[in-house]
Design a protein around this motif. Sequence first.
Motif, PDB file in Angstrom:
ATOM      1  N   SER A 101       0.987  -1.124   0.063  1.00 54.07           N
ATOM      2  CA  SER A 101      -0.060  -0.032   0.062  1.00 54.07           C
ATOM      3  C   SER A 101       0.744   1.362   0.081  1.00 54.07           C
ATOM      4  O   SER A 101       0.263   2.262   0.089  1.00 54.07           O
ATOM      5  N   TRP A 102       2.297   1.195  -0.097  1.00 54.26           N
ATOM      6  CA  TRP A 102       2.945   2.358  -0.126  1.00 54.26           C
ATOM      7  C   TRP A 102       3.548   2.285  -1.544  1.00 54.26           C
ATOM      8  O   TRP A 102       4.214   1.539  -1.997  1.00 54.26           O
ATOM      9  N   VAL A 103       3.898   3.607  -1.847  1.00 54.15           N
ATOM     10  CA  VAL A 103       4.718   3.647  -3.193  1.00 54.15           C
ATOM     11  C   VAL A 103       6.082   3.170  -3.044  1.00 54.15           C
ATOM     12  O   VAL A 103       6.316   2.230  -4.108  1.00 54.15           O
ATOM     13  N   MET A 119       5.745  -0.377  -3.355  1.00 55.83           N
ATOM     14  CA  MET A 119       5.305  -1.059  -4.881  1.00 55.83           C
ATOM     15  C   MET A 119       6.395  -1.166  -5.690  1.00 55.83           C
ATOM     16  O   MET A 119       6.734  -1.927  -6.602  1.00 55.83           O
ATOM     17  N   ALA A 125      -4.067  -3.930  -6.239  1.00 51.17           N
ATOM     18  CA  ALA A 125      -3.345  -2.878  -5.489  1.00 51.17           C
ATOM     19  C   ALA A 125      -4.469  -1.660  -5.549  1.00 51.17           C
ATOM     20  O   ALA A 125      -5.290  -1.364  -6.177  1.00 51.17           O
ATOM     21  N   TRP A 176      -4.350   4.054  -6.672  1.00 51.09           N
ATOM     22  CA  TRP A 176      -3.198   5.183  -7.111  1.00 51.09           C
ATOM     23  C   TRP A 176      -2.047   4.689  -7.741  1.00 51.09           C
ATOM     24  O   TRP A 176      -1.314   5.357  -8.296  1.00 51.09           O
ATOM     25  N   SER A 177      -1.984   3.235  -7.539  1.00 45.60           N
ATOM     26  CA  SER A 177      -0.808   2.682  -8.094  1.00 45.60           C
ATOM     27  C   SER A 177      -0.742   2.285  -9.551  1.00 45.60           C
ATOM     28  O   SER A 177       0.323   1.879 -10.180  1.00 45.60           O
ATOM     29  N   ARG A 178      -1.850   2.645 -10.318  1.00 47.29           N
ATOM     30  CA  ARG A 178      -1.977   2.171 -11.572  1.00 47.29           C
ATOM     31  C   ARG A 178      -0.819   2.854 -12.591  1.00 47.29           C
ATOM     32  O   ARG A 178      -0.076   2.354 -13.135  1.00 47.29           O
ATOM     33  N   LEU A 188       2.133   3.833 -11.987  1.00 53.44           N
ATOM     34  CA  LEU A 188       3.360   3.158 -11.236  1.00 53.44           C
ATOM     35  C   LEU A 188       3.470   1.604 -11.827  1.00 53.44           C
ATOM     36  O   LEU A 188       4.395   1.423 -12.776  1.00 53.44           O
ATOM     37  N   LEU A 189       2.427   1.028 -11.926  1.00 52.70           N
ATOM     38  CA  LEU A 189       2.371  -0.371 -12.352  1.00 52.70           C
ATOM     39  C   LEU A 189       2.409  -0.299 -13.849  1.00 52.70           C
ATOM     40  O   LEU A 189       2.842  -1.149 -14.536  1.00 52.70           O
ATOM     41  N   GLY A 205       8.695   7.530  -0.895  1.00 51.15           N
ATOM     42  CA  GLY A 205       8.258   6.850  -2.046  1.00 51.15           C
ATOM     43  C   GLY A 205       9.069   7.401  -3.360  1.00 51.15           C
ATOM     44  O   GLY A 205       9.494   6.620  -4.186  1.00 51.15           O
TER      45      GLY A 205
END
Length: 350
Positions: free
Chosen positions: A13-15, A18, A41, A44-46, A48-49, A270
Amino acid sequence: MSMGKKILIIGPSWVGDMVMAQSLFILLKQQDPDNQIDVLAPAWSRPLLARMPQVRQAVDMPVGHGSLMWSARRQIGRALKAEGYDQAILLPNSFKSALIPLFAGIPVRTGWKGEFRYGLVNDIRLLDEARYPLMVQRFDALAYPAGAPLPEKLPVPDLHAEAARVPQLRAQFGLDGTQKILALCPGAEFGPAKRWPERHYAAVAAHKLAQGWQVWLLGSEKDRAVAENIIAALPQAQRQRCHNLAGVTKLEDAIDLLSVCDAVVSNDSGLMHISAALNRPLVVVYGSTSPGFTPPLNEQVAILSIPVDCGPCFQRECPLGHMKCLNDLLPEQVISALEKLVPGHEQAVL
């Protein structure tokens, strides 16, 4: 011929966590290029992924990591059942994180023992902290059978920025395209005991601005006031080349802008991990935390900290109120580290 496995990763759950998880994704693809990796996840992580080519798709986790919400997790799990995953790998150690893979009927559910997870995690591992002192090692060990040795050299996170977006971002935020760029990341979601003083950041900024560089300050909306204070501490003539982007850039913007920076100075945050995964020359200042667990995974990095009797305390706020670990870590040390990472002196700007 291998058809690969279909794997659901329950993401952190953290930048920063991830970013480090990409090492696991790379390992799984190295084991079998046909492996399909989906990551459950927070939404917000989209972005990044999306910059991790090993990930087939991001699956939004609409339930906060602090909420049980049994029925919502069951509904998500049942919806995922149709995907027919062969394995789930759980990176969080919580009871809650193990529910969705169970509800999804995933036959192999791999993870560390964690809290009350017997039965929920059926490929359960007992963590030997001495054997796996780093978080990235603990993630990567889940790619192998229990007890198997890790490779001598683990893959490092490697984010693929979208370079084609950078000219538009420069135009949008009024950023110069000719001067060298120092990025400052003065925030830290964890708390003030991880934040290097604003006056120290300002001293580093002033030094690079005097050499003809520009400075970009990056962070969340919570960091905007900190960034403004750094700019306000600069001589008036330098401020026009110092840009406060905290809170006005989306995560994907910050990633793509960091990818073109010539150097980065950051707290343990992060954005520090993102900068490392973009292979930027990076100076990291550590206060209440330690690089012994979640260091930046980048060879172009200088890690700075000073020994204090009370640290590392791993507290959000300084228990003694003096912040000695950060106040006594001087700008000259960071400037010296920057000069070693990015040699060369520009003409002074008067």
